[in-house]
Design a protein around this motif. Sequence first.
Motif, short mmCIF file in Angstrom:
data_model
loop_
_atom_site.label_atom_id
_atom_site.label_comp_id
_atom_site.label_asym_id
_atom_site.label_seq_id
_atom_site.Cartn_x
_atom_site.Cartn_y
_atom_site.Cartn_z
N CYS A 26 0.86 -1.19 0.00
CA CYS A 26 0.00 0.00 0.00
C CYS A 26 0.89 1.23 0.00
N ASP A 27 1.00 1.85 -1.15
CA ASP A 27 1.76 3.08 -1.30
C ASP A 27 0.75 4.22 -1.28
N LEU A 28 0.81 5.06 -0.27
CA LEU A 28 -0.20 6.12 -0.11
C LEU A 28 -0.12 7.19 -1.18
N THR A 29 0.86 7.10 -2.06
CA THR A 29 0.92 7.99 -3.22
C THR A 29 0.45 7.29 -4.50
N ASP A 30 0.09 6.02 -4.41
CA ASP A 30 -0.30 5.22 -5.58
C ASP A 30 -1.69 4.62 -5.37
N PRO A 31 -2.73 5.25 -5.90
CA PRO A 31 -4.11 4.77 -5.69
C PRO A 31 -4.36 3.35 -6.15
N SER A 32 -3.56 2.84 -7.09
CA SER A 32 -3.80 1.48 -7.57
C SER A 32 -3.58 0.44 -6.48
N THR A 33 -2.86 0.82 -5.42
CA THR A 33 -2.59 -0.13 -4.33
C THR A 33 -3.66 -0.10 -3.24
N PHE A 34 -4.60 0.83 -3.33
CA PHE A 34 -5.57 1.00 -2.25
C PHE A 34 -6.60 -0.12 -2.15
N ALA A 90 -2.58 11.50 -2.40
CA ALA A 90 -3.76 10.88 -3.00
C ALA A 90 -4.84 10.64 -1.96
N ILE A 91 -4.94 11.53 -0.99
CA ILE A 91 -5.87 11.30 0.11
C ILE A 91 -7.33 11.29 -0.35
N GLY A 92 -7.67 12.08 -1.36
CA GLY A 92 -9.04 12.07 -1.86
C GLY A 92 -9.45 10.71 -2.38
N GLU A 100 -8.34 17.52 6.90
CA GLU A 100 -9.51 18.16 6.29
C GLU A 100 -10.25 17.19 5.38
N ALA A 101 -9.51 16.38 4.62
CA ALA A 101 -10.15 15.42 3.72
C ALA A 101 -10.92 14.37 4.51
#
Length: 297
Positions: A61-69, A87-89, A130-131
């Motif tokens: 899970c890379d928090l900068t890579d949505p494909s891993t979410f 990529a918090i959104g 905030e998100a």
Amino acid sequence: MSILVTGARGAVARGLASLLAAHDIPHRLASREPDTPDMPDAADAPDRPDAPDDAPDIVHCDLTDPSTFPGALAGVRSVFLYAEAAAIGTFVKEAVTAGVEHVVLLSSSSVLSPNAADSPLSASHLAVEEALLASPLRTTLLRPGSFASNALGWAWSLKSGRPVHLPYPGSYSDPIHEADIAEAAFAVLTNPALAGRTYHLTGPHALTFATQLAILGHVLGTPVPFESVTAEQWKSEVAGYIPGPYADALLDYWAATDGLPVEITDTVEHLTGHPARSFESWAEGRVDAFRAEGVHA
């Protein structure tokens, strides 16, 4: 109930994972590099033939890579989240889709600063806060102050026998032991009555940098010298590993707390049932990090 612990190589996540394992609470460790040797319990990863049945699940899970979410969040109900804003959104959307109910964010008390949105010390934490608060996810914010482990930045000087260079020796901070943060996270993840709130976490004492070095000297059994340097000199010395804007923000913070004790809270005791660990206790557990090889007390 399954809990996703992001940033699994970090000290807080490691401590939290140990607590979850000790209490037999199902959890999954997440990292952007899950196969590296320094992963918690990497030697016992589930895909190894010699792994125990209760070895933790380790996922990418890379928090900068949505494909891993999606894969990391599947079957998860609670998340311990590091404050990566890139990529918090998307992370929020995927968490909601996966059925996540509760997120505990490791934020920072730096968000309390009036210029938090513009400071590299706090902007990412604030954006993630905030998100999450704007989402349907139940959100608990942990806002620790200065990590006691920041003192490891002095290790090279101590090992080499050189004075520590300090631009503001009288600047105060609230050093908190990473084990206390981990225990606070465990408390809010496992007790629904504590969830959905904001917690300002600090160590038990406001300490200047000079005092922290004196404590280190006491623990090591030898004085730790320091030299006062100008802000410009310090910034030049750290230019190779602390980006300029971040260094400027640190200098501004230290200048603002020079001679001014910071606020101390009893939140750690409220959440964990014991007083916050002292900086001295943290140092006692890290003596090898500060001693040159072959040097003993």
